[in-house]
Design an enzyme around this catalytic site. Structure first.
Site, PDB file in Angstrom:
ATOM      1  N   LYS A  40      24.625  -7.003 -34.389  1.00 51.21           N
ATOM      2  CA  LYS A  40      25.674  -6.716 -35.202  1.00 51.21           C
ATOM      3  C   LYS A  40      25.200  -5.432 -36.121  1.00 51.21           C
ATOM      4  CE  LYS A  40      28.853  -8.706 -38.771  1.00 51.21           C
ATOM      5  NZ  LYS A  40      29.178  -9.984 -39.521  1.00 51.21           N
TER       6      LYS A  40
ATOM      7  N   SER B 290      33.803 -11.338 -39.348  1.00 56.46           N
ATOM      8  CA  SER B 290      33.331  -9.811 -39.235  1.00 56.46           C
ATOM      9  C   SER B 290      32.472  -9.748 -38.108  1.00 56.46           C
ATOM     10  CB  SER B 290      32.654  -9.457 -40.586  1.00 56.46           C
ATOM     11  OG  SER B 290      31.492 -10.289 -40.776  1.00 56.46           O
TER      12      SER B 290
ATOM     13  N   SER C 161      32.527 -15.644 -40.134  1.00 53.41           N
ATOM     14  CA  SER C 161      32.098 -14.521 -39.511  1.00 53.41           C
ATOM     15  C   SER C 161      31.586 -14.574 -38.299  1.00 53.41           C
ATOM     16  CB  SER C 161      31.622 -13.478 -40.522  1.00 53.41           C
ATOM     17  OG  SER C 161      32.465 -13.124 -41.386  1.00 53.41           O
TER      18      SER C 161
END
Length: 493
Positions: A71, A151, A175
Site C-alpha cells: 500500500k 482504504s 481499512s
C-alpha cells in the site's frame, strides 16, 4: 457461480509451482499490465522483481521470492510514498519501513505499490473509497462498477485479481478488513503493536496497524511471520517479539470440535441475503464441532453522550501524528504539517478535490483539546476492550466472536460518496481496542463477495488464524472469480 472468462484464464498464474519464483513474478507483472487498466489497483511495479525473486529462492529464505504488493502509505526505498496525495508525489525517502526491511530479509519481493483511498480515507466524511489524486479510482475486480472499499483498496483488489501472491494494507478502522471482505480475500488486522508503524504515513498511533492480505489464511499467516516483530522506533511494538510465533503452525490440523464461538446476532445486519450466507457459515462451523453461543450486544455509538468518541481521538491524533511524519521526511516535499496539506488541497482543488472536500482535515486542525482527547481515548479503550471484547468473551465463555464483516460491495458514486451499510459487522470493537480481527471469505451475494469476521482478545492473532483456517476447510459456499466487468445479475450466483 461466476467463472473466469477464457481470455482472463489465459493470463492466470498456474496453481502449481512455476518453473522459478522469477517466472512467477514475471507472470504477475504481465497480468498487471494486461488487466489492471480496468481496476487501477497498482500504481507502480518493480521490473527487477523476477531477478530478485530468483535470488531470494536461491538463498533459501523463508518467503522464497514470493511477491508482495505494498500500500502506498508505506515507505519503500525505490519509490515515493504518497498516501495517494499529489502533495507527496516527490516523497522519495529512499528508505524501507522496518516492516518492509523484514519482508525483504525473509525473502519477500516488493512487486510494486498499490493505490488507496487518499490519506487513508481520513480527508472527507463524503469520500469515495479507493479514490486518490495520485492513482485515480480503484474498482472491484468482481464488479467494476462497485467499490473495492478502503482504504487498502488497491491491495484488496490486486490480490483478488491475482496480481501478486499477497499484499500489505493498513487499517485504522476497517481499512484492511473491508477491502478484504468485498474483494473476496483473507485479511488480518493484527493486534496493534504486533507490526511496526514506523515509515507508515499515519492517522492514529492508537489504532493504526499494517496487516497481511492474501488468498488464503495460510498465506496471510506466512506473510505475518515476515513483517511482525518489535521495532525500537515504535514503542507500541515493545511486546511484539514476546508474542511473535510461527503463525502458520497448526493451521492445517486445528480442530473446532468443542470450541465455543460467540455469534453476534445483532451485528448480522438487515440484509437477508447476507444473513442467509452467514447462517450457512454457522452451519459449517457447527458441523465441524463448534459450539455456537448467541450473543445479544449493542455496538457503542460514536457520540459524546454514550461516552464513546472514536472520531475525537482520530482527529486529534491525525493532526499530531501526521505532522510528526511530514516533518521527519527527508524528501523535498511542499508540506510539513496538516495545515500545509489543507492549504495544498485548496491550491490544487481541481486535481485534489474534484469529487469531495476535506472537512475531516479541517476538523482535525481544530481538534486541539488534549484533555478532551485523553478522556475520549480512555473511554474508548474501556468500552471496546475490558467492557467490550474481553467481557463478551468472558461472560459467554467463548474463544472468539464471529459476525459478517461487511455487506456486498456497493455501487461507486463519486458524486454522493459511499453507500456503506453500517448495520453489518463488529469491526469497530477490535479497531478501537487494538485487538486482532480476521476476515475470511464466506461466499457471495449475487457474485459479490462477503467475508466472515473472527475477533478475539489482544495477542490472539494465532488463534484467530487457526480458527479461520479450520473454517476454510469446512466452508461449503462457492467463492466467485473476478469478472473484470460491471456487475450483472446472475441467476445462478
Amino acid at each position: 457461480m461466476r467463472t473466469l472468462p477464457i481470455a482472463l484464464a489465459a493470463l492466470a498464474i498456474p496453481a502449481a509451482a512455476a518453473a522459478s519464483p522469477g517466472s512467477d513474478a514475471q507472470a504477475y507483472l504481465d497480468r498487471i499490465k494486461a488487466l489492471d487498466g480496468t481496476i487501477h489497483s497498482v500504481i507502480v511495479t518493480n521490473p527487477d522483481a523476477p531477478a530478485e525473486a530468483d535470488a531470494a529462492a536461491k538463498a533459501r529464505l523463508p518467503l522464497g521470492g514470493r511477491t508482495v504488493l505494498v500500500k502506498d502509505n508505506i515507505e519503500t526505498r525505490e519509490w515515493a510514498t504518497t498516501a495517494g496525495s499529489l502533495a507527496l508525489k516527490d516523497n522519495f525517502t529512499k528508505r524501507d519501513a522496518p516492516l518492509i526491511a523484514r519482508l525483504r530479509k525473509d525473502g519477500g519481493v516488493v512487486l510494486g505499490k498499490t493505490n488507496l483511498s487518499e490519506w487513508a480515507n481520513m480527508r472527507s466524511s463524503h469520500s469515495t473509497s479507493g479514490w486518490s489524486g495520485v492513482g485515480g479510482l480503484t474498482r472491484n475486480p468482481h464488479a467494476t462498477d462497485r467499490t473495492a472499499c478502503g482504504s487498502s483498496s488497491g491491495s484488496g483488489a490486486a490480490v483478488a485479481a491475482n496480481f501478486s501472491w499477497a499484499a500489505i494494507g493498513t487499517e485504522t478502522d476497517g481499512s484492511v478488513t473491508c477491502p478484504s471482505s468485498v474483494n473476496g480475500i483473507v485479511g488480518l488486522k493484527p493486534t496493534v503493536g504486533l507490526v511496526s508503524r514506523t515509515g507508515v504515513v499515519p492517522i492514529s498511533h492508537s489504532q493504526d496497524t499494517p496487516g497481511p492480505m492474501a488468498r488464503s489464511v495460510y498465506d496471510a499467516a506466512l506473510l505475518l511471520n515476515a513483517i511482525s516483530g518489535t521495532d525500537p522506533a515504535d514503542p507500541a511494538t515493545a511486546d511484539a517479539d514476546a508474542h511473535k510465533t510461527d503463525f502458520t503452525a497448526g493451521l492445517s490440523t486445528y480442530s473446532l470440535k468443542g470450541v465455543r464461538i460467540g455469534v453476534m446476532r445483532k451485528q448480522i445486519g438487515n440484509d437477508k441475503r447476507v444473513a442467509a450466507l452467514f447462517q450457512q457459515a454457522m452451519d459449517n462451523l457447527k458441523a465441524a464441532g463448534a459450539v455456537l453461543v448467541d450473543i445479544d450486544y449493542d455496538m457503542p455509538d460514536d457520540s459524546h453522550a454514550s461516552g464513546f468518541d472514536e472520531m475525537t481521538v482520530l482527529l486529534y491524533e491525525l493532526r499530531e501524528d501526521l505532522g510528526k511524519y511530514l516533518t521527519s521526511s527527508p524528501a523535498d516535499i511542499p508540506i510539513r504539517s496538516l495545515a500545509d496539506a489543507i492549504a495544498f488541497n485548496k491550491a490544487h482543488a481541481d486535481k485534489e478535490m474534484p469529487w469531495f472536500g476535506q472537512d475531516l482535515f479541517e476538523k482535525a486542525e481544530e481538534t486541539t483539546d488534549k484533555a478532551a482527547y485523553e478522556t475520549a481515548r480512555a473511554n474508548d479503550v474501556r468500552i471496546t476492550g475490558p467492557e467490550g471484547i474481553d467481557k463478551l468473551l468472558a461472560d459467554n465463555k467463548v474463544a472468539f466472536l464471529v459476525a459478517p464483516t461487511v455487506g456486498p460491495a456497493w455501487t461507486i458514486d463519486l458524486v454522493n460518496g459511499g453507500n456503506y451499510n453500517g448495520s453489518i459487522g463488529i469491526g469497530t470493537l477490535p479497531a478501537v481496542s487494538g485487538y486482532p480481527h480476521l476476515t475470511v471469505p464466506m461466499g457471495a451475494v449475487k457474485g459479490l463477495p462477503v467475508g466472515l469476521s473472527f475477533v478475539g482478545a489482544k495477542w490472539s492473532d494465532h488463534k484467530l488464524l487457526e480458527a479461520g483456517a479450520a473454517y476454510e476447510r469446512v466452508r461449503t459456499a462457492v467463492l466467485p472469480e473476478p469478472t473484470f466487468a460491471p456487475w450483472k445479475a446472475d441467476p445462478d450466483s
